[in-house]
Design an enzyme around this catalytic site. Structure first.
Site, PDB file in Angstrom:
ATOM      1  N   ASP A  55      -7.540 -16.430 -11.305  1.00  0.00           N
ATOM      2  CA  ASP A  55      -8.187 -16.295 -10.002  1.00  0.00           C
ATOM      3  C   ASP A  55      -9.636 -16.772 -10.126  1.00  0.00           C
ATOM      4  O   ASP A  55     -10.407 -16.238 -10.929  1.00  0.00           O
ATOM      5  CB  ASP A  55      -8.155 -14.833  -9.538  1.00  0.00           C
ATOM      6  CG  ASP A  55      -8.668 -14.649  -8.124  1.00  0.00           C
ATOM      7  OD1 ASP A  55      -9.852 -14.960  -7.875  1.00  0.00           O
ATOM      8  OD2 ASP A  55      -7.903 -14.184  -7.265  1.00  0.00           O
TER       9      ASP A  55
ATOM     10  N   HIS B 292      -5.180 -18.747  -8.213  1.00  0.00           N
ATOM     11  CA  HIS B 292      -5.645 -18.264  -6.915  1.00  0.00           C
ATOM     12  C   HIS B 292      -6.968 -18.947  -6.600  1.00  0.00           C
ATOM     13  O   HIS B 292      -7.934 -18.838  -7.373  1.00  0.00           O
ATOM     14  CB  HIS B 292      -5.849 -16.740  -6.944  1.00  0.00           C
ATOM     15  CG  HIS B 292      -4.571 -15.974  -6.887  1.00  0.00           C
ATOM     16  ND1 HIS B 292      -4.473 -14.643  -7.258  1.00  0.00           N
ATOM     17  CD2 HIS B 292      -3.321 -16.337  -6.495  1.00  0.00           C
ATOM     18  CE1 HIS B 292      -3.239 -14.230  -7.098  1.00  0.00           C
ATOM     19  NE2 HIS B 292      -2.516 -15.246  -6.634  1.00  0.00           N
TER      20      HIS B 292
ATOM     21  N   ASP C 102     -15.377  -7.678  -7.021  1.00  0.00           N
ATOM     22  CA  ASP C 102     -14.099  -8.266  -6.627  1.00  0.00           C
ATOM     23  C   ASP C 102     -14.050  -8.410  -5.112  1.00  0.00           C
ATOM     24  O   ASP C 102     -13.477  -7.577  -4.403  1.00  0.00           O
ATOM     25  CB  ASP C 102     -12.954  -7.379  -7.116  1.00  0.00           C
ATOM     26  CG  ASP C 102     -11.581  -7.978  -6.814  1.00  0.00           C
ATOM     27  OD1 ASP C 102     -11.524  -9.075  -6.244  1.00  0.00           O
ATOM     28  OD2 ASP C 102     -10.565  -7.337  -7.149  1.00  0.00           O
TER      29      ASP C 102
ATOM     30  N   TYR D  54      -0.722  -3.405  -4.977  1.00  0.00           N
ATOM     31  CA  TYR D  54      -2.042  -3.065  -5.515  1.00  0.00           C
ATOM     32  C   TYR D  54      -2.071  -1.658  -6.111  1.00  0.00           C
ATOM     33  O   TYR D  54      -2.990  -1.318  -6.857  1.00  0.00           O
ATOM     34  CB  TYR D  54      -3.096  -3.156  -4.416  1.00  0.00           C
ATOM     35  CG  TYR D  54      -3.339  -4.553  -3.892  1.00  0.00           C
ATOM     36  CD1 TYR D  54      -3.498  -5.623  -4.758  1.00  0.00           C
ATOM     37  CD2 TYR D  54      -3.417  -4.799  -2.519  1.00  0.00           C
ATOM     38  CE1 TYR D  54      -3.726  -6.903  -4.276  1.00  0.00           C
ATOM     39  CE2 TYR D  54      -3.649  -6.072  -2.032  1.00  0.00           C
ATOM     40  CZ  TYR D  54      -3.801  -7.121  -2.921  1.00  0.00           C
ATOM     41  OH  TYR D  54      -4.034  -8.389  -2.444  1.00  0.00           O
TER      42      TYR D  54
ATOM     43  N   ARG E 277       0.815  -1.221   0.000  1.00  0.00           N
ATOM     44  CA  ARG E 277       0.000   0.000   0.000  1.00  0.00           C
ATOM     45  C   ARG E 277       0.847   1.269   0.000  1.00  0.00           C
ATOM     46  O   ARG E 277       0.333   2.353   0.222  1.00  0.00           O
ATOM     47  CB  ARG E 277      -0.923   0.012   1.227  1.00  0.00           C
ATOM     48  CG  ARG E 277      -1.856  -1.189   1.326  1.00  0.00           C
ATOM     49  CD  ARG E 277      -2.984  -1.117   0.333  1.00  0.00           C
ATOM     50  NE  ARG E 277      -3.929  -2.226   0.490  1.00  0.00           N
ATOM     51  CZ  ARG E 277      -4.955  -2.452  -0.324  1.00  0.00           C
ATOM     52  NH1 ARG E 277      -5.169  -1.647  -1.354  1.00  0.00           N
ATOM     53  NH2 ARG E 277      -5.766  -3.481  -0.126  1.00  0.00           N
TER      54      ARG E 277
ATOM     55  N   HIS F 234      -1.896  -7.255 -11.240  1.00  0.00           N
ATOM     56  CA  HIS F 234      -3.176  -6.914 -11.845  1.00  0.00           C
ATOM     57  C   HIS F 234      -2.876  -6.006 -13.043  1.00  0.00           C
ATOM     58  O   HIS F 234      -2.129  -5.022 -12.889  1.00  0.00           O
ATOM     59  CB  HIS F 234      -4.067  -6.189 -10.850  1.00  0.00           C
ATOM     60  CG  HIS F 234      -4.442  -7.031  -9.670  1.00  0.00           C
ATOM     61  ND1 HIS F 234      -5.149  -6.542  -8.598  1.00  0.00           N
ATOM     62  CD2 HIS F 234      -4.210  -8.337  -9.392  1.00  0.00           C
ATOM     63  CE1 HIS F 234      -5.342  -7.499  -7.712  1.00  0.00           C
ATOM     64  NE2 HIS F 234      -4.766  -8.599  -8.169  1.00  0.00           N
TER      65      HIS F 234
ATOM     66  N   HIS G 162     -12.336 -14.142  -9.389  1.00  0.00           N
ATOM     67  CA  HIS G 162     -12.345 -13.105 -10.413  1.00  0.00           C
ATOM     68  C   HIS G 162     -13.017 -13.564 -11.697  1.00  0.00           C
ATOM     69  O   HIS G 162     -13.849 -12.848 -12.265  1.00  0.00           O
ATOM     70  CB  HIS G 162     -10.923 -12.643 -10.710  1.00  0.00           C
ATOM     71  CG  HIS G 162     -10.281 -11.903  -9.579  1.00  0.00           C
ATOM     72  ND1 HIS G 162      -8.945 -11.546  -9.593  1.00  0.00           N
ATOM     73  CD2 HIS G 162     -10.774 -11.463  -8.398  1.00  0.00           C
ATOM     74  CE1 HIS G 162      -8.650 -10.908  -8.468  1.00  0.00           C
ATOM     75  NE2 HIS G 162      -9.743 -10.859  -7.728  1.00  0.00           N
TER      76      HIS G 162
ATOM     77  N   HIS H 151       3.487 -11.245  -5.096  1.00  0.00           N
ATOM     78  CA  HIS H 151       2.356 -10.473  -5.628  1.00  0.00           C
ATOM     79  C   HIS H 151       2.752  -9.011  -5.595  1.00  0.00           C
ATOM     80  O   HIS H 151       3.166  -8.489  -4.566  1.00  0.00           O
ATOM     81  CB  HIS H 151       1.094 -10.701  -4.800  1.00  0.00           C
ATOM     82  CG  HIS H 151      -0.159 -10.291  -5.521  1.00  0.00           C
ATOM     83  ND1 HIS H 151      -0.387  -8.995  -5.924  1.00  0.00           N
ATOM     84  CD2 HIS H 151      -1.245 -11.008  -5.920  1.00  0.00           C
ATOM     85  CE1 HIS H 151      -1.558  -8.923  -6.535  1.00  0.00           C
ATOM     86  NE2 HIS H 151      -2.089 -10.135  -6.558  1.00  0.00           N
TER      87      HIS H 151
ATOM     88  N   GLU I  40      -6.213 -17.009  -1.150  1.00  0.00           N
ATOM     89  CA  GLU I  40      -6.192 -15.588  -0.784  1.00  0.00           C
ATOM     90  C   GLU I  40      -7.503 -15.239  -0.073  1.00  0.00           C
ATOM     91  O   GLU I  40      -8.001 -14.130  -0.171  1.00  0.00           O
ATOM     92  CB  GLU I  40      -6.072 -14.708  -2.022  1.00  0.00           C
ATOM     93  CG  GLU I  40      -4.769 -14.787  -2.755  1.00  0.00           C
ATOM     94  CD  GLU I  40      -4.755 -13.845  -3.932  1.00  0.00           C
ATOM     95  OE1 GLU I  40      -3.720 -13.213  -4.169  1.00  0.00           O
ATOM     96  OE2 GLU I  40      -5.793 -13.729  -4.629  1.00  0.00           O
TER      97      GLU I  40
ATOM     98  N   GLU J  66      -2.747 -11.343 -13.900  1.00  0.00           N
ATOM     99  CA  GLU J  66      -3.846 -11.993 -13.182  1.00  0.00           C
ATOM    100  C   GLU J  66      -5.193 -11.683 -13.834  1.00  0.00           C
ATOM    101  O   GLU J  66      -5.469 -10.543 -14.217  1.00  0.00           O
ATOM    102  CB  GLU J  66      -3.869 -11.530 -11.726  1.00  0.00           C
ATOM    103  CG  GLU J  66      -4.925 -12.231 -10.887  1.00  0.00           C
ATOM    104  CD  GLU J  66      -4.845 -11.881  -9.420  1.00  0.00           C
ATOM    105  OE1 GLU J  66      -5.852 -12.094  -8.706  1.00  0.00           O
ATOM    106  OE2 GLU J  66      -3.788 -11.391  -8.979  1.00  0.00           O
TER     107      GLU J  66
ATOM    108  N   HIS K 224     -13.443 -11.627  -2.232  1.00  0.00           N
ATOM    109  CA  HIS K 224     -13.163 -13.031  -1.982  1.00  0.00           C
ATOM    110  C   HIS K 224     -13.958 -13.552  -0.789  1.00  0.00           C
ATOM    111  O   HIS K 224     -14.248 -12.811   0.150  1.00  0.00           O
ATOM    112  CB  HIS K 224     -11.671 -13.233  -1.702  1.00  0.00           C
ATOM    113  CG  HIS K 224     -10.791 -12.870  -2.859  1.00  0.00           C
ATOM    114  ND1 HIS K 224      -9.410 -12.930  -2.783  1.00  0.00           N
ATOM    115  CD2 HIS K 224     -11.071 -12.444  -4.111  1.00  0.00           C
ATOM    116  CE1 HIS K 224      -8.893 -12.555  -3.938  1.00  0.00           C
ATOM    117  NE2 HIS K 224      -9.885 -12.253  -4.760  1.00  0.00           N
TER     118      HIS K 224
END
Length: 283
Positions: free
Chosen positions: A177, A214, A227, A69, A36, A106, A180, A66, A259, A143, A229
């Site tokens: 994923d 994923h 989106d 984001y 982040r 992503h 997704h 990964h 995830e 992804e 999970h």
């Protein structure tokens, strides 16, 4: 399938392999830095050695990274695009240092500029990054996405078209994923639907380009573009698709990474146990 989970690196990347082993993971996925923040501390040589020693000690052979984001390779804002490029170059640098073979990313959100524009901008960005890191071996995994907002990658064709424009074809593949693709409209809840979706993936992208999966249930319904999970078997997907996946002989050597939302690391142990119980189901 090689089953694993996304593991916290709190206290240092070298902590992740032990935590993965503790929950019964055969593979792990980590953030190599704070996902982040744009500016992060470099990984020291000491931490690199500790991480590699921990991987060896635990017997784990698969670790995926990964990417942050924050990275948006098709941002129409010059400042954010430049920051994204710099951040991804750093992601590849850290992966190379830790001897991590693949970095999952992503593709990005075009903010109204359109899908064709986004596809070309993403591919151009990746080509520039690879030119800046010519000696690196770490590969990017694009992804699949849910398509929330203006996010690109919710159709298999998007990923195919991006990869077709990459100069180094051997350094770009795909991470699928489950939550997704389901939210994007690819329904895999019955065996026939599952086979149809995998056949479509093979036709459009090629199963040889599928490097990681994923494993997430979905809070959103099919084609909802949401989106979010959910834990395995507790969302709109249910258990059946995961039974198909973990028993698919084509994915025997592919890492399947959880995830799912967990309140404690040990929650992953329960979900891994559940997935392994599905592997024994003869379907």
């Amino acid at each position: 399938m090689i089953l694993g989970a996304h593991i916290s690196v709190a206290g240092g990347v070298e902590k992740a392999p032990g935590r993965g082993k503790e929950v019964g993971a055969e593979a792990i996925q980590i953030f190599t830095a704070n996902q982040r923040q744009w500016t992060v501390k470099a990984i020291s040589d000491q931490r690199k050695l500790l991480f590699q020693a921990a991987m060896s000690r635990t017997g784990l052979t698969t670790c995926l990274a990964h990417a942050s984001y924050l990275i948006n390779l098709c941002s129409p804002e010059p400042d954010k695009h430049q920051k994204s490029m710099h951040a991804l170059r750093d992601e590849l640098f850290r992966a190379e240092k830790l001897k991590i073979s693949h970095v999952i990313i992503h593709p990005g959100a075009h903010r109204g500029k359109g899908e064709l524009w986004a596809i070309e901008r993403i591919a151009s960005s990746i080509n520039s990054i690879y030119e800046a890191r010519p000696g690196y071996k770490a590969c990017l995994l694009l992804e699949t996405t849910s398509g929330q907002g203006t996010v690109i990658g919710h159709r298999f064709e998007h990923l195919h078209d991006i990869m077709a424009l990459i100069d180094h074809q051997d350094r770009v593949s795909v991470c699928l994923d489950t939550a997704h693709i389901f939210a994007a409209g690819y329904d895999i809840r019955t065996r026939q639907q599952y086979q149809q979706v995998m056949a479509e993936f093979d036709d459009v992208i090629g199963l040889d380009k599928l490097v990681a999966i994923h494993l997430n249930d979905s809070r959103g319904a099919c084609a909802s573009r949401l989106d979010r999970h959910m834990n395995i078997g507790q969302g709109h997907l249910g258990l059946e698709p995961f039974t198909f996946l973990v028993n698919d002989a084509r994915f025997r050597t592919i890492p399947g990474i959880l995830e799912t939302p967990v309140s404690h690391l040990t929650d992953y142990a329960k979900e891994l146990q559940l997935l392994r119980s599905l592997q024994s189901v003869n379907r």
